[in-house]
Scaffold this motif. Sequence first.
Motif, PDB file in Angstrom:
ATOM      1  N   SER A 127      -8.608   2.690  23.475  1.00  0.00           N
ATOM      2  CA  SER A 127      -9.129   1.347  23.708  1.00  0.00           C
ATOM      3  C   SER A 127     -10.045   1.353  24.929  1.00  0.00           C
ATOM      4  N   PRO A 128     -11.004   0.419  25.013  1.00  0.00           N
ATOM      5  CA  PRO A 128     -11.913   0.387  26.169  1.00  0.00           C
ATOM      6  C   PRO A 128     -11.190   0.283  27.510  1.00  0.00           C
ATOM      7  N   SER A 129     -10.042  -0.422  27.534  1.00  0.00           N
ATOM      8  CA  SER A 129      -9.302  -0.567  28.791  1.00  0.00           C
ATOM      9  C   SER A 129      -8.485   0.666  29.123  1.00  0.00           C
ATOM     10  N   GLY A 130      -8.320   1.557  28.149  1.00  0.00           N
ATOM     11  CA  GLY A 130      -7.547   2.769  28.365  1.00  0.00           C
ATOM     12  C   GLY A 130      -6.054   2.590  28.295  1.00  0.00           C
ATOM     13  N   ASP A 131      -5.589   1.392  27.896  1.00  0.00           N
ATOM     14  CA  ASP A 131      -4.144   1.131  27.920  1.00  0.00           C
ATOM     15  C   ASP A 131      -3.437   1.508  26.632  1.00  0.00           C
ATOM     16  N   LYS A 132      -4.198   1.874  25.598  1.00  0.00           N
ATOM     17  CA  LYS A 132      -3.556   2.184  24.318  1.00  0.00           C
ATOM     18  C   LYS A 132      -4.461   3.060  23.459  1.00  0.00           C
ATOM     19  N   ARG A 133      -3.855   3.712  22.480  1.00  0.00           N
ATOM     20  CA  ARG A 133      -4.599   4.382  21.418  1.00  0.00           C
ATOM     21  C   ARG A 133      -4.637   3.439  20.220  1.00  0.00           C
ATOM     22  N   ILE A 134      -5.806   3.218  19.673  1.00  0.00           N
ATOM     23  CA  ILE A 134      -5.971   2.350  18.505  1.00  0.00           C
ATOM     24  C   ILE A 134      -5.962   3.219  17.257  1.00  0.00           C
ATOM     25  N   VAL A 135      -4.958   3.021  16.437  1.00  0.00           N
ATOM     26  CA  VAL A 135      -4.847   3.747  15.176  1.00  0.00           C
ATOM     27  C   VAL A 135      -5.044   2.751  14.042  1.00  0.00           C
ATOM     28  N   VAL A 136      -5.977   3.035  13.153  1.00  0.00           N
ATOM     29  CA  VAL A 136      -6.238   2.172  12.003  1.00  0.00           C
ATOM     30  C   VAL A 136      -6.026   2.990  10.735  1.00  0.00           C
ATOM     31  N   THR A 137      -5.133   2.515   9.894  1.00  0.00           N
ATOM     32  CA  THR A 137      -4.890   3.175   8.623  1.00  0.00           C
ATOM     33  C   THR A 137      -5.144   2.188   7.496  1.00  0.00           C
ATOM     34  N   ARG A 138      -5.332   2.703   6.300  1.00  0.00           N
ATOM     35  CA  ARG A 138      -5.553   1.854   5.122  1.00  0.00           C
ATOM     36  C   ARG A 138      -4.435   2.086   4.125  1.00  0.00           C
ATOM     37  N   GLN A 139      -3.858   0.979   3.635  1.00  0.00           N
ATOM     38  CA  GLN A 139      -2.740   1.046   2.706  1.00  0.00           C
ATOM     39  C   GLN A 139      -3.057   0.236   1.450  1.00  0.00           C
ATOM     40  N   PRO A 140      -2.466   0.616   0.312  1.00  0.00           N
ATOM     41  CA  PRO A 140      -2.733  -0.130  -0.930  1.00  0.00           C
ATOM     42  C   PRO A 140      -2.331  -1.590  -0.785  1.00  0.00           C
ATOM     43  N   ILE A 141      -3.174  -2.490  -1.331  1.00  0.00           N
ATOM     44  CA  ILE A 141      -2.965  -3.919  -1.135  1.00  0.00           C
ATOM     45  C   ILE A 141      -1.760  -4.442  -1.907  1.00  0.00           C
ATOM     46  N   GLY A 142      -1.470  -3.842  -3.083  1.00  0.00           N
ATOM     47  CA  GLY A 142      -0.308  -4.281  -3.846  1.00  0.00           C
ATOM     48  C   GLY A 142      -0.604  -4.436  -5.326  1.00  0.00           C
ATOM     49  N   VAL A 143       0.244  -5.194  -5.999  1.00  0.00           N
ATOM     50  CA  VAL A 143       0.087  -5.414  -7.442  1.00  0.00           C
ATOM     51  C   VAL A 143      -1.247  -6.115  -7.695  1.00  0.00           C
ATOM     52  N   SER A 144      -2.012  -5.577  -8.642  1.00  0.00           N
ATOM     53  CA  SER A 144      -3.362  -6.066  -8.907  1.00  0.00           C
ATOM     54  C   SER A 144      -3.484  -6.534 -10.353  1.00  0.00           C
ATOM     55  N   VAL A 145      -3.952  -7.768 -10.533  1.00  0.00           N
ATOM     56  CA  VAL A 145      -4.223  -8.317 -11.859  1.00  0.00           C
ATOM     57  C   VAL A 145      -5.714  -8.137 -12.137  1.00  0.00           C
ATOM     58  N   LEU A 146      -6.019  -7.484 -13.244  1.00  0.00           N
ATOM     59  CA  LEU A 146      -7.391  -7.126 -13.590  1.00  0.00           C
ATOM     60  C   LEU A 146      -7.779  -7.843 -14.877  1.00  0.00           C
ATOM     61  N   VAL A 147      -8.798  -8.675 -14.812  1.00  0.00           N
ATOM     62  CA  VAL A 147      -9.217  -9.485 -15.963  1.00  0.00           C
ATOM     63  C   VAL A 147     -10.628  -9.059 -16.349  1.00  0.00           C
ATOM     64  N   THR A 148     -10.793  -8.616 -17.601  1.00  0.00           N
ATOM     65  CA  THR A 148     -12.054  -8.009 -18.025  1.00  0.00           C
ATOM     66  C   THR A 148     -12.660  -8.736 -19.223  1.00  0.00           C
ATOM     67  N   PRO A 149     -13.993  -8.623 -19.412  1.00  0.00           N
ATOM     68  CA  PRO A 149     -14.705  -9.336 -20.477  1.00  0.00           C
ATOM     69  C   PRO A 149     -14.885  -8.482 -21.725  1.00  0.00           C
ATOM     70  N   TRP A 150     -15.531  -9.072 -22.748  1.00  0.00           N
ATOM     71  CA  TRP A 150     -15.705  -8.396 -24.026  1.00  0.00           C
ATOM     72  C   TRP A 150     -16.971  -7.564 -24.102  1.00  0.00           C
ATOM     73  N   ASN A 151     -17.949  -7.801 -23.226  1.00  0.00           N
ATOM     74  CA  ASN A 151     -19.255  -7.158 -23.447  1.00  0.00           C
ATOM     75  C   ASN A 151     -19.256  -5.672 -23.116  1.00  0.00           C
ATOM     76  N   PHE A 152     -18.491  -5.260 -22.101  1.00  0.00           N
ATOM     77  CA  PHE A 152     -18.290  -3.840 -21.800  1.00  0.00           C
ATOM     78  C   PHE A 152     -16.778  -3.611 -21.705  1.00  0.00           C
TER      79      PHE A 152
END
Length: 475
Positions: A127-152
């Motif tokens: 961090s700019p202040s030097g008081d911590k290490r910033i760790v950023v991770t990415r995790q799956p958002i969760g159950v996903s509902v997917l709605v699709t059309p007829w053309n493709f």
Amino acid sequence: MDYLSDLHIDGTWRAGAGGATFPVLDPSDGSELARFAIATEADCLAAVEAADAAFDGWAATPPRVRGEVLRRAYEILTEEREIFAEIIVRENGKAFSDALGEADYAKEFFRWFSEEAVRIGGDFRLSPSGDKRIVVTRQPIGVSVLVTPWNFPAAMATRKIAPALAAGCTTVLKPARETPLTAAYIVGALERAGAPRGVVNLVTPVPTGPAVAAMIAHPAVRKLSFTGSTEVGRVLLHEAADTVVSASMELGGNAPFLVLEGADVDLAVEGALVAKMRNGGSACTAANRFYVHDSLHDEFAEKLAVALGRFTVGPGIDRANTLGALVSLEERDKVADLVTTAVAEGATVILGGERIGGGAFYPATVLVDVEHGSTINQTEIFGPVSALVRFSTVDEAVRMANDTIYGLIGYVFGREDEALRVALRVDAGMVAVNRGVLSDPAAPFGGTKQSGLGREGSSEGILEYLEEKYIGLAP
């Protein structure tokens, strides 16, 4: 051909709880291909529960393993490419060449995201202040509902399923009622590729709206991805707001196709054939509003009509035909009514313009003398109709191109330096310069304004199914 025509819930193919079915028709002749199981609201919620139960295990599965499932599914679809395309043709009606193109495009999302699964990044810094290490991770958002059309029906499903599974999400796929067989085939391919039970579920509720609303309201659902009309997208966004569900929307389009002064007319016509006629014009990316400079208008119109006049109309399963049926008689009639209205408003038909009997067919049609702001100019045609408008200055062309609530894609043909300058002024998420097709699994697909939210494909596509988590550590 035997078709998968049941629901797929928690790893099991089964009939709907009510036992009812609906017919899936071949739009080229109206014959019944299969009867597909109708999902009740209880079935849809059972699919959500199955996805929720499978989520922790799939999210914890190593990215390489998740990627290998997608890679195997890609290989299955490659080996069965002709079968894949035939299913699309039978229930959608498009020409076989278009179906093969969609099959190839669709399976590439499985290959692309099989590789993206192992490239989910993060961040680690002081961090700019030097008081911590910033760790950023990415995790799956969760159950996903997917709605699709007829053309493709294939590509829209794989474009959503692939990044969701790569990210570690579990899914419930709700395909269009007109084209569920393609969706079932893809889910079956994923099952054969080793997708664990509950990771990919398939439901086909009739009516659709209440069941989708019930799924969105379920506390386990954290993602909604929808491709379809802007009108339906607005409704779903309202429903997603009630539970603050993350929503990705790929909505309607009204793509301008600009032919600037000094453009290569033959190249522009070649591009127009792809931009307009891919999938018989039933595409959100289809060129819809042709703005042609006065100096080139007549030549472009004549050459476009000649080229489109070579298209042969007939059942898509006959590979000699280059223009298949629209998905239904209702869709055919919508296109025909737009042409009738355009003529009443002053347009002139120089090619086509008449219904063809014996199926949901409509010929390639060219209209001139179309006014900017007319009904057909403001409507997503979704059929093989090209409507030409004249312009005299670049500023006029750009103003007309941007005069719409939509902003999915635009096409610009002209001298490269000028075409690029104009492309930067077109208010759209994507702009093709001197080419008629732009979609690529490696490129971010999406629009501005009321054409949608978020991006699909590319490295951006997987981010729609991930949430960032910040962890602070002692320095």
